[in-house]
Write an enzyme that holds these catalytic residues in place. Structure first.
Site, short mmCIF file in Angstrom:
data_model
loop_
_atom_site.label_atom_id
_atom_site.label_comp_id
_atom_site.label_asym_id
_atom_site.label_seq_id
_atom_site.Cartn_x
_atom_site.Cartn_y
_atom_site.Cartn_z
N HIS A 252 80.73 90.38 24.12
CA HIS A 252 79.26 90.25 24.20
C HIS A 252 78.77 89.25 23.15
O HIS A 252 77.73 89.46 22.53
CB HIS A 252 78.58 91.62 24.01
CG HIS A 252 78.79 92.54 25.17
ND1 HIS A 252 77.97 92.56 26.26
CD2 HIS A 252 79.77 93.46 25.42
CE1 HIS A 252 78.41 93.46 27.14
NE2 HIS A 252 79.51 94.00 26.65
N ASP A 332 82.80 96.79 22.83
CA ASP A 332 83.05 97.11 24.23
C ASP A 332 83.29 95.87 25.08
O ASP A 332 82.92 94.76 24.73
CB ASP A 332 81.84 97.87 24.80
CG ASP A 332 80.55 97.07 24.63
OD1 ASP A 332 80.37 96.45 23.56
OD2 ASP A 332 79.74 97.05 25.57
N GLU A 333 83.90 96.12 26.22
CA GLU A 333 84.00 95.16 27.31
C GLU A 333 84.50 93.78 26.89
O GLU A 333 84.04 92.77 27.41
CB GLU A 333 82.63 95.02 28.02
CG GLU A 333 82.17 96.33 28.61
CD GLU A 333 80.84 96.22 29.37
OE1 GLU A 333 80.71 96.90 30.40
OE2 GLU A 333 79.96 95.47 28.93
N ASN A 334 85.43 93.76 25.97
CA ASN A 334 86.08 92.50 25.66
C ASN A 334 87.29 92.37 26.55
O ASN A 334 88.28 93.08 26.38
CB ASN A 334 86.50 92.48 24.19
CG ASN A 334 87.46 91.34 23.89
OD1 ASN A 334 87.44 90.32 24.58
ND2 ASN A 334 88.31 91.52 22.90
#
Lengths: 688, 688
Positions: A252, A332-334
């Site tokens: 992000h 998150d969400e890497n």
């Protein structure tokens, strides 16, 4: 008819003994005893404070007086409460033995005792006393001419120590007044943790004095000044609320990399030179703020010392703004795509014996721990930060569930079993427009997974995340409230408090009362509808909105590109909310009718159909001078068509084939119009 | 029926040529030519900026795009406009020859040209261009399916250079968001001066670093930080608005004297000692923040050097916060009682050959001139500062009129004749709840007084003061808007634009559009009504509020003590506004009926009576569970009683004596209930 019913339910004569079932308390207290008699309010009502409370109690009591006076119109003579023991003879006596500290594990209990002529709130600290005042406000009742509190004794304390709301101020910036009024809403619901998501792909939202580029290049001019942040921290403190800031790294990362592309992970290959001598060079990628929604690849480079230098300087500036003991670093969400494609990073992994990207991320995360420790802060992150090397002091924020392909509660259970403290957000995603029931019945302690008492104790509580892809300052309150009140109850009240119908009944009053705090969840609906109606009468739009709900989950914003961050959120879907008002009533009418086909029960169902037929006609009239009405007409027609036929069915006059009738109803099961769906479809189906 | 009417008026097919009378422009432009054809909007609509404008144009254009997109739902692809000549092919071309300076006498003209495929705004500076964008937004029209601008040419400029709104942030503090949304409202109405009344008897509202006592002792914790002030100054600048701060001295001094009693004018005599030796001493009075409304005696001591020392230090801190060239020092309503009673001050007057208190005040005022000059600021004050010794550079703020026993315009004429520049506020007191018509027809150039061209040129313009004795952040917008839009037109448009009916017609759309700026003048009404209704149906309250108006002038707050600054403003009068919606319609119906007693005309009048009879019944039902409804019941009954009899009169069936009928109607002429009056009384009287 409805009128009479309300009056009967309200028990509006003070002579009658109130039953617990008539109270509109939320979150429901741990212990409550109702006694005969009442404390009747008059303009001489005063409050006195004794003990050793924190100074915040004075503002709290003053606000309490103003709210109570606003509701009752009594013109209290007591103005600003600023000292201990100012009015020893006051009817409301508040006593606190100590000053409350903002943070976890603090005793937030209180005892409220209402007698004919005297009310007392006894609390360990002002934090409990503030909760007691909110309960007292919720106990307010009235006859036709006066206001009173029913005699009662309440002993109350929270089940969980983390009762959080997260607001994403990155995707759509949320100005100071939005944050403040939501802090007030939280305090009214006895919530105590505000998680402030300040950075994401769509924008950096904190003024940075050493790194002004973050604001100049990555905020579109929309950010909080450091003084505004301090001001909000103080505002939260005065309401007993801890603020946990979040700087989401290493994924992000678009906003950070828009300002500092040199710490990004992506390399691009440049080809040049002449036909004789081909030159290939790598260069760093440049970034621009993300305008769409989704999961994006821009990620900080964990192999670059400058990454840590910049982050360390950023934390040096941000940490002192937040006195709380926790700092959320996202994580998150890497997806690691740019890591995989970057030879230098691959090299780094080998050198440091990091076999997976997950291990590489843990390496990254562990570098941040001392940066935060320097300011006495514990690190918190979304569940992806969890690997075997992670410090046990970190707090794991559990968010994945069915949508991400794992069992609800699974990641939370794993974390506590491994010895981590956790906070649950899976099941509390209020941005996804799911019905209140689904959030209300989602317990932080997972069902069907065995946990020891010790493991359970590591479940700190839960938190409702309000992601802001599809919400603006004008609509965000209606996405947060009133559903978050039900989550607040789940986190405060006993596990056994799970009566959905009763919660809904209480919520009606709770939602109405939240208005007095400046929340706009009710009032802004008509603003949107007036815009759609082009300033014509909004009645038909209002009625149609009462059976429509915004598309749920991630279905409204197809591919994350239907809406950009600067798109209009002034549309019909933005005026609609989950738990569509008329859908429940219609379902109840259908259920009654199917149970007992009396003329009265039939009439109730038929009244809905007649209304929807009229609504369709009126919307068509309205659309003649209101282009924004056009997108909802096909849906209104479908409901009207089905209604017309079902009216005939009720009268046994339908002559069309069952398949055609079924088809008419199936037409109502669509997501093709105006980004909403008909919340009455399931109930319609019951009729055939 | 009403529906059809709206549709016909709206001219909703783009084929038809629009007439000027159909446009909803406000303030009405100086020159407008309508041509055949339209510019139709689609999602590819873009804006391009050329020339040498100030940077504020970029934000202005970006906000324009978002507002237009919010109204049309077109999902424009252009996001943030940040550079000159970004989209040379854009449909809307804006060209400004220079950068606009915030202040008076700046060229604010613009030329707007709308053709089939191209729109241009030519302006001397960005200030004019911003006005042009507001005009363009007001020109938006629609068919049933699309939005368009009618082809036209507009050349426009303001009649007066001072088009102001004053907000009193002292009596009731008005937080940052209130100020910001009202600045947006001002900009939409082409107003350019925000006069910020920051200090009065009820509170000091600016953070002071050198004099923190002003905040600690005299603000109840409600004040603007210096950074918030800078932020608001910037916000105003971005919208072309000059901020004129006001520190009201030497009268209205309670807040300052609460912190610094030593510079007050009042002395008190202390008697003590023994029976043998009687000791008499004088001591300074102590002060506490005023909680009531009215004119109070606390006044700064003009004979005390410390007064000037403190004021000088205060100006040293405040002046740099405001880049504008004007500073308002108040100077009003100093009755000099404490001066007369203070021997030291009498001595001082003699010594300085100041024969009257007025001369003493001028002496005081003149000491302030150099303190302000130091920061390049001209002094401005309410008309009481005017005496023969006053510097001609001062601006005289004319506020007195009939209520103060002088002719309207008299003090303004005197000031300009004496060579002073003036701003008119008499006749624009929007807090007093007078009808819009009275403000709209109040021209800054007084009628019936001969002024030379030169003298007229000294009339800078006018300003609407919003005093806040009886308003809170929740209600203030409905006191300011939409009436201030009519004042804005008086100050911008040609003197000849005085058609009240046409202004009212346009205002309906203008008021609706002001909502998109976050103004709460429409949406907050139901919030108040829901509280009164105790969350029951507000329909009857709403309908009754449409014939009720808050008491006018200074009659609502009897003796200034009925309401304290902390009283509840959540009552029926707070939901009502001047220009009660149904009263005008009723009057029109009565007038028509008296002209021609057709059955149709009779039916229209009768429909109102029937409605009011029903409203009375419904309010009674509502009150069974809503104590706050009780105070309005007697008034509802009076209207219902008169309505019942008048229904009989319409049918020639009334049998009561004329005197009794008259009495029934006279009962409706009352100010005894709920601080409102019936706006239909005068029309009722016409029927007998």
């Amino acid at each position: 008819m409805k009128y009479t019913l309300i009056l009967l339910l309200a028990g509006f004569t003070s002579g009658a003994q109130i039953q617990k079932e008539q109270l509109n308390l939320m979150p429901w207290p741990q212990n409550i005893v109702l006694n005969d008699g009442n404390f009747t309010l008059n303009k001489n009502f005063k409050v006195n404070i004794t003990g050793n409370p924190n100074h915040r109690i004075f503002g709290g009591v003053t606000r309490f007086l103003r709210r109570l006076d606003g509701r009752t119109g009594l013109f209290f003579t007591q103005d600003f409460v600023t000292k201990l023991n100012e009015v020893p003879t006051a009817q409301l006596q508040i006593n606190c033995s100590k000053s409350g500290k903002i943070g976890l594990y603090e005793d937030a209990s209180y005892h409220l005792d209402i007698k004919e002529n005297k009310i007392t709130i006894e609390a360990t600290s002002d934090l409990g006393a503030l909760h007691g005042l909110e309960t007292l406000l919720q106990l307010l009742r009235n006859t036709n001419k006066s206001f009173y509190f029913p005699n009662s004794q309440i002993s109350d304390f929270p089940r969980f120590t983390w009762r959080g709301l997260m607001i994403d101020a990155s995707r759509h910036f949320q100005p100071v007044d939005v944050i403040k009024r939501n802090l007030d809403g939280m305090a009214a619901m006895k919530m105590n943790v505000f998680h402030w998501h300040l950075v994401d792909d769509q924008g950096w939202r904190i003024e940075m004095k050493k790194h002004p580029k973050l604001i100049e290049l990555a905020s579109d001019g929309m950010y909080y000044t450091q003084e505004e942040i301090k001001n909000i921290v103080k505002y939260a403190d005065e309401r007993g609320i801890l603020i946990v800031p979040e700087i989401d790294v290493p994924g992000h990362g678009t906003a950070i990399l828009t300002a500092y592309p040199e710490i990004g992970s992506k390399v691009i290959t440049l080809t040049g030179g002449t036909s004789e001598k081909n030159i290939q060079e790598t260069a760093i990628e440049t970034y621009g703020l993300e305008r769409n929604a989704g999961i994006f690849t821009p990620t900080l480079d964990p192999s670059n010392p400058k990454t840590y230098q910049i982050l360390s300087e950023i934390f040096d500036e941000i940490c002192p703004l937040f006195p709380g003991a926790y700092f959320h670093i996202g994580g998150d969400e890497n997806e690691g795509k740019d890591w995989d494609a970057n030879p230098k990073i691959q090299e780094f992994k080998k050198k440091n014996k990091l076999s997976t990207n997950h291990e590489l991320q843990t390496y990254f995360t562990m570098q941040l721990v001392p940066m935060l420790k320097k300011y006495g802060k514990e690190l918190m992150g979304w569940e992806e930060i969890l690997t075997q090397n992670l410090s046990k002091e970190a707090i794991i924020h559990s968010w994945k569930g069915s949508n991400e392909g794992i069992l609800p509660g699974q990641s939370l259970a794993e974390a506590v079993k491994k010895g981590y403290k956790t906070v649950l957000s899976n099941g509390y995603y209020i941005d996804l427009m799911y019905p209140i029931e689904s959030h209300y019945l989602n317990d932080p302690i997972p069902k069907g997974i065995d946990l020891t008492t010790e493991e359970k104790a590591r479940v700190l509580g839960g938190e409702a995340p309000m992601w802001s892809e599809l919400t603006t300052p004008e609509t965000i309150d209606s996405r947060i409230w009133p559903r978050t009140a039900a989550i607040a109850e789940r986190l405060w009240s006993a596990e056994s408090i799970t009566d959905v119908a009763d919660m809904r009944r209480r919520l009606e009053t709770v939602s109405f009362r939240l208005e007095e705090l400046g929340l706009t969840h009710i009032r802004n609906k008509e603003v949107i509808l007036r815009n759609i109606a082009n300033n014509q009468n909004v009645k038909s739009l209002e009625e149609f909105s009462n059976v429509c709900e915004p598309l749920k989950g991630y279905t409204r914003n197809k591919n994350g590109t239907e809406y950009q961050m600067y798109s209009p959120f002034t549309l019909f879907a933005d005026a609609c909310t989950p738990d569509a008002k008329d859908a429940l009533d219609f379902d109840a009418a259908v259920t009654e009718y199917l149970k007992k086909q009396t003329p009265e029960n039939k009439a109730k169902v038929a009244a809905f159909f007649s209304k929807w037929i009229t609504v369709n006609k009126e919307l068509n009239d309205l659309s003649a001078n209101a282009p924004l009405v056009q997108p909802i007409l096909p849906l209104a027609k479908k409901l009207s068509d089905a209604s017309q036929e079902l009216l005939l069915v009720l009268d046994n006059k339908s002559v069309i084939k069952p398949a055609d009738l079924k088809n008419l109803i199936e037409q109502c099961n669509t997501k093709d119009h105006a980004d909403v769906e008909l919340a009455v479809y399931a109930s319609l189906k019951k009729l055939i």
